[in-house]
Design a protein around this motif. Structure first.
Motif, PDB file in Angstrom:
ATOM      1  N   GLY A 171       0.789  -1.225   0.000  1.00 34.63           N
ATOM      2  CA  GLY A 171       0.000   0.000   0.000  1.00 34.63           C
ATOM      3  C   GLY A 171       0.819   1.273   0.000  1.00 34.63           C
ATOM      4  N   LEU A 172       2.085   1.174  -0.326  1.00 38.44           N
ATOM      5  CA  LEU A 172       2.911   2.375  -0.445  1.00 38.44           C
ATOM      6  C   LEU A 172       3.353   2.472  -1.888  1.00 38.44           C
ATOM      7  N   ALA A 173       3.811   3.623  -2.289  1.00 36.95           N
ATOM      8  CA  ALA A 173       4.291   3.740  -3.641  1.00 36.95           C
ATOM      9  C   ALA A 173       5.617   4.458  -3.616  1.00 36.95           C
ATOM     10  N   ALA A 174       6.481   4.102  -4.516  1.00 34.84           N
ATOM     11  CA  ALA A 174       7.724   4.845  -4.662  1.00 34.84           C
ATOM     12  C   ALA A 174       7.384   6.150  -5.369  1.00 34.84           C
ATOM     13  N   PRO A 175       8.283   7.131  -5.368  1.00 34.04           N
ATOM     14  CA  PRO A 175       7.988   8.367  -6.100  1.00 34.04           C
ATOM     15  C   PRO A 175       7.742   8.073  -7.579  1.00 34.04           C
ATOM     16  N   GLN A 176       6.888   8.886  -8.200  1.00 36.10           N
ATOM     17  CA  GLN A 176       6.554   8.724  -9.613  1.00 36.10           C
ATOM     18  C   GLN A 176       7.802   8.583 -10.485  1.00 36.10           C
ATOM     19  N   VAL A 177       8.849   9.349 -10.111  1.00 34.42           N
ATOM     20  CA  VAL A 177      10.078   9.336 -10.890  1.00 34.42           C
ATOM     21  C   VAL A 177      10.678   7.923 -10.974  1.00 34.42           C
ATOM     22  N   THR A 178      10.599   7.190  -9.871  1.00 38.37           N
ATOM     23  CA  THR A 178      11.118   5.824  -9.863  1.00 38.37           C
ATOM     24  C   THR A 178      10.427   4.985 -10.934  1.00 38.37           C
ATOM     25  N   TYR A 179       9.111   5.128 -10.979  1.00 36.44           N
ATOM     26  CA  TYR A 179       8.340   4.368 -11.979  1.00 36.44           C
ATOM     27  C   TYR A 179       8.726   4.784 -13.392  1.00 36.44           C
ATOM     28  N   LEU A 180       8.899   6.084 -13.568  1.00 36.24           N
ATOM     29  CA  LEU A 180       9.250   6.580 -14.895  1.00 36.24           C
ATOM     30  C   LEU A 180      10.557   5.952 -15.362  1.00 36.24           C
ATOM     31  N   MET A 181      11.535   5.928 -14.458  1.00 35.48           N
ATOM     32  CA  MET A 181      12.832   5.384 -14.844  1.00 35.48           C
ATOM     33  C   MET A 181      12.701   3.906 -15.222  1.00 35.48           C
ATOM     34  N   GLN A 182      11.866   3.192 -14.473  1.00 36.25           N
ATOM     35  CA  GLN A 182      11.627   1.788 -14.803  1.00 36.25           C
ATOM     36  C   GLN A 182      10.997   1.669 -16.185  1.00 36.25           C
ATOM     37  N   ASP A 183       9.988   2.517 -16.423  1.00 36.59           N
ATOM     38  CA  ASP A 183       9.299   2.489 -17.719  1.00 36.59           C
ATOM     39  C   ASP A 183      10.274   2.779 -18.853  1.00 36.59           C
ATOM     40  N   LEU A 184      11.147   3.734 -18.625  1.00 36.37           N
ATOM     41  CA  LEU A 184      12.105   4.102 -19.664  1.00 36.37           C
ATOM     42  C   LEU A 184      13.031   2.920 -19.962  1.00 36.37           C
ATOM     43  N   LYS A 185      13.410   2.250 -18.906  1.00 36.99           N
ATOM     44  CA  LYS A 185      14.292   1.103 -19.085  1.00 36.99           C
ATOM     45  C   LYS A 185      13.582   0.031 -19.921  1.00 36.99           C
ATOM     46  N   THR A 186      12.300  -0.214 -19.560  1.00 35.94           N
ATOM     47  CA  THR A 186      11.519  -1.202 -20.299  1.00 35.94           C
ATOM     48  C   THR A 186      11.383  -0.792 -21.766  1.00 35.94           C
ATOM     49  N   ALA A 187      11.293   0.519 -21.997  1.00 37.98           N
ATOM     50  CA  ALA A 187      11.129   1.001 -23.365  1.00 37.98           C
ATOM     51  C   ALA A 187      12.450   0.973 -24.122  1.00 37.98           C
TER      52      ALA A 187
END
Lengths: 280, 297, 266
Positions: free
Chosen positions: A242-258
């Motif tokens: 029920g916690l989330a990392a900062p949005q930026v963390t997700y973005l970096m993950q997404d970029l890596k996936t892309a």
């Protein structure tokens, strides 16, 4: 080493049908001068944990030491512990009660047994450090705006000159600007006065930018205890509880996936910006 | 026809001394214009003290305009006889979940509104069931509100309003006191009501990320509407937002900073997906560029 | 300590007593209390005991749960009994130091203890089987006729039910403020009575401020939901007598008659 928790367990309503383990064998060391964020979901035990740090709650099992002394030993001066480990509760403005802001801030120093002059001196210093203007000192605390009330309440704890300051959700209910102001204020106090600061929050984004160590609580136990970037590495697990990392963390993950070659450790906008600009 | 129509709306808080002389005049709403079409999801943004809550209270006839006009569902709110019908057609959810639940049992609280407007007993029960189901709180109907989480309490409060079958719901900072889970819960419920039941929503908030999905956004400061437009429109004006004591979601801010640093990005990037695809576009449009590294190539 | 008080708590169960109309239960409780003060002597006592045992059984509330409610008033009962024991005039039975126990004293003390214990047990049959809301509804309806002489019955009932909703919230709040002030070095325990009272100020002021703020918010929220006093209101749970309520009234009247008969004949 200032605060040490050894195998702290706390059970609510012991020996009744409502018994609930709020803390389950927690081990922690909090050193002088640290800036720590304690993060957890509602009911994770984070508030219960910090109430142990100044002896407001007594552990069912385990030992807590402050400066090497067991605070549960007989005749330990809990009152003095509470002035050294200051605690700012959630919505601290709800504890204001005196006729003027100044008198309210003097309440802590007065309980410490200081003389009138010392009280006033402490209060003035504290009010100054929270950035409350002098014209408010003699006003009723109830006439201040929401943000000012909160500052006055924080000053009420600061005036006791604690060496550790715990703040439970200090930004709850404030607007973005008010939130940034309070967080900057706390950061300033940590840097200028060298106070150990423990920030309790459920907002990762608030905390990521400020603290140097994050303790994640889940279900009464310490799940992670590390520097922010290491903690955010577990963003999937954080999501689960029920916690989330900062949005930026997700973005970096997404970029890596892309297919971008980015370092996923960025946790703040500044870091992410630098990282992305390296690419383009 | 607009369901809400505010024209030149002014509200002054007047403080009087003991003899009834005016001591202080505080302009909370300063010639405000705003209109909402039925079925829309509207957000009103502003920092604390910007006048947004004062405005909310007008929509429910809890405050009366000092001057200007306000029509809710075709009714002039200043007319005494319209007060109850206005309150019924524009329901209101407040910030503090504890201070708006009246009864000690969930279903009885939801029934409170219908009781007040004289709905027959049998229909009250039908409405209570329908409203509790619409916010996913039906299983909790027999519970005491004290045992619920913040998000659940707010959903009960929303159900309490829904049971009066309003045309629109005004939510005055419904998530300000909730944790992230509670915020998500409440927003999901509100969006669902908007989509499935066609209820007009007016969400008043200072959390920027909550307005991303709304149809139209008004930004208030010092009692005035200072910006209005679609979320994308509003979020592209980062500097202006900062002036009004608001901040933008991390992603939007990052995109803005990147753009300032010279990247060719559009204004008002709202979501992560958007930013990723924009960055991909940049990379692909410039495949031979030595600066862009791609580990698939 | 606070958790021990079972009066005002509701014990959910599926029993005929739970289903009775709250007005019947209110009436029954009044009859029972009257009967406690009318009886005098063993036969009456036996009848009351039988009556009470019968209803406790019907309510399906465990007897042990009810007895727990007595814990909170043990001191009160003891003090009342001691006063009766030593201070009643009558024929002397035992005497030591300055204290004398008389025959009436002994009798009074025994009866007083029984009366108080039964009073608590009997009333808890009502409170444990009736939700606070039903109770206020029942009161509102039972006292309805008083509206004619301008008693604001609806408002009083509404106030009661709101108070019931906010008691737990305010208890929690008290705990929070207390901790916050203790963190500022406040001391709520030591010192004499006067000092203790003075030390309560930092607790009571914020508590009042908070209660007023809540009251204010709540009033707005009620208005926003079209609350406009009792007039023109419908009820989600209107009180309608069922057949069992009629039976209950007959049983209660029978009990009263029987008790009077037992008292006057024996």
């Amino acid at each position: 080493m200032s605060l040490v928790l050894k195998d702290i367990t706390y059970r609510y309503s012991q020996e009744t049908a409502y018994e609930k383990t709020a803390l389950d064998h927690v081990n922690l060391e909090i050193h002088d001068g640290e800036f720590i964020g304690i993060i957890g979901h509602t009911g994770s035990g984070k508030s219960t944990l910090v109430q142990h740090l100044n002896g407001l709650l007594k552990a069912t099992e385990g030992v807590m030491e402050y400066n090497g002394e067991n605070i549960y030993q007989e005749k330990y001066d809990l009152k003095s512990l509470r002035t050294q480990v200051g605690m700012v509760f959630q919505y601290p403005e709800h504890q204001l009660f005196e006729a003027t802001v100044m008198e309210d801030v003097c309440f802590g120093p007065k309980n410490q047994g200081l003389t009138k002059e010392e009280q006033l001196e402490r209060a003035k210093e504290a009010l100054k450090s929270v950035g409350l203007k002098e014209k408010y000192y003699e006003q009723s605390p109830f006439e201040l705006s929401g943000g000012q009330k909160r500052r006055a309440a924080i000053a009420g704890v600061l005036a006791m000159k604690p060496s550790v300051l715990i703040l439970d959700e200090p930004t709850a209910g404030l607007d973005p600007k008010g939130r940034d102001e309070i967080l900057d204020l706390i950061k300033g106090m940590h840097e200028k006065m060298g106070i150990t600061v423990i920030l309790v929050s459920h907002s990762m984004e608030d905390v990521a930018e400020y603290v140097d160590r994050i303790i994640v609580m889940d279900n009464g136990s310490v799940l992670y205890d590390d520097v922010p970037r290491e903690v955010f590495r577990h963003y999937e697990k954080l999501e689960e509880i029920g916690l989330a990392a900062p949005q930026v963390t997700y973005l970096m993950q997404d970029l890596k996936t892309a297919g971008f070659e980015v370092d996923c450790n960025a946790t703040t906008i500044e870091e992410a910006k630098a990282e992305i600009l390296k690419l383009c | 026809m607009n369901i809400i129509e505010a024209k030149n709306l002014v509200h002054e808080y007047i403080r009087e001394d003991e003899e009834g002389n005016v001591e202080e005049r505080l302009v909370a709403l300063d010639h405000m214009d705003l209109h909402v079409k039925p079925g829309q999801f509207i957000s009103v943004l502003g920092h604390n003290g910007s006048g947004k809550s004062t405005f909310a209270k007008h929509l429910n006839a809890l405050l009366e305009p000092t001057s200007g006009s306000l029509w809710v569902n075709g009714m002039d709110v200043t007319k005494e006889e319209n007060i109850l019908p206005v309150r019924q057609s524009a329901g209101m959810v407040f910030q503090n979940p504890d201070n708006q639940i009246i009864a000690s049992v969930v279903q009885e609280d939801v029934g409170f509104g219908p009781e007040n407007i004289g709905v027959p007993t049998e229909e009250i029960w039908q409405r209570v069931e329908k409203s509790l189901k619409s916010v996913g709180m039906w299983e909790y109907r027999e519970h005491s509100p004290n045992k619920l989480s913040g998000g659940q309490k707010q959903r009960v409060a929303i159900a309490g309003v829904m049971a009066m079958e309003p045309k629109c719901i005004v939510l005055d900072e419904p998530t300000a006191m909730l944790d992230p889970d509670g915020r998500k819960e409440v927003l999901a419920a509100v969006h669902q009501l908007n989509k499935e039941k066609g209820v007009t929503i007016i969400l008043i908030t200072h959390y920027m990320d909550e307005v991303v999905d709304s149809d139209y956004v008004y930004v208030m400061d010092q009692g005035k509407v200072v910006m209005d437009g679609t979320p994308r429109d509003i979020f592209s004006r980062v500097e202006e937002l900062k002036e009004h004591r608001l901040d933008v979601p991390q992603i939007t801010l990052l995109a803005y900073e990147l753009k300032n640093a010279g990247l060719d990005l559009p204004d008002g990037v709202l979501t992560r997906e958007e930013l990723v695809s924009e960055l991909c576009r940049l990379r692909d449009s410039n495949p031979n560029g030595s600066e862009v590294k791609d580990n698939k190539e | 300590m606070l958790r021990d008080i079972t009066i005002g708590q509701y014990y959910p169960a599926d029993s005929i007593i739970h289903k009775l109309d709250p007005r019947v239960k209110l009436f029954g409780t009044v009859i029972f209390i009257i009967s406690l003060f009318v009886f005098d002597g063993l036969p009456g006592f036996l009848l009351i005991t039988a009556f009470m045992a019968f209803f406790i059984r019907l309510s399906k509330v465990p007897f042990s749960f009810m007895v727990r409610g007595l814990k909170a008033v043990v001191m009160l009962v003891l003090i009342a009994s001691v006063f009766n024991l030593f201070l009643s005039p009558g024929e002397e039975l035992v005497s030591f130091w300055k204290l004398t126990i008389t025959d009436t004293g002994l009798k009074n003390a025994i009866f007083m203890t029984i009366r108080m214990v039964y009073l608590i047990l009997g009333t808890s049959v009502m409170t444990l089987t009736t939700t606070p809301n039903e109770l206020t509804d029942g009161l509102e309806k039972a006292l309805g006729p008083l509206t004619k002489i301008h008693v604001p019955v609806h408002e009083i009932a509404m106030m009661m039910s709101i108070a019931l909703r906010f008691v737990p919230i305010l208890i929690e709040e008290t705990d929070k403020i207390m901790k916050a002030q203790m963190a500022r070095g406040a001391d709520f325990e030591s010192g004499n009575l006067l000092k203790k009272a003075k030390n309560m100020v930092p607790l009571l002021v914020p508590l009042f401020v908070s209660a007023f703020r809540r009251a204010n918010d709540l009033a707005l929220a009620m208005e926003a939901r079209c609350y406009n006093g009792g007039e023109g209101r419908t009820k989600m749970k209107p009180l309608v007598y069922a057949k069992r309520d009629g039976v209950a009234y007959v049983v209660l009247m029978g009990y009263l008659v029987l008790l009077v008969a037992v008292n006057s004949l024996l």
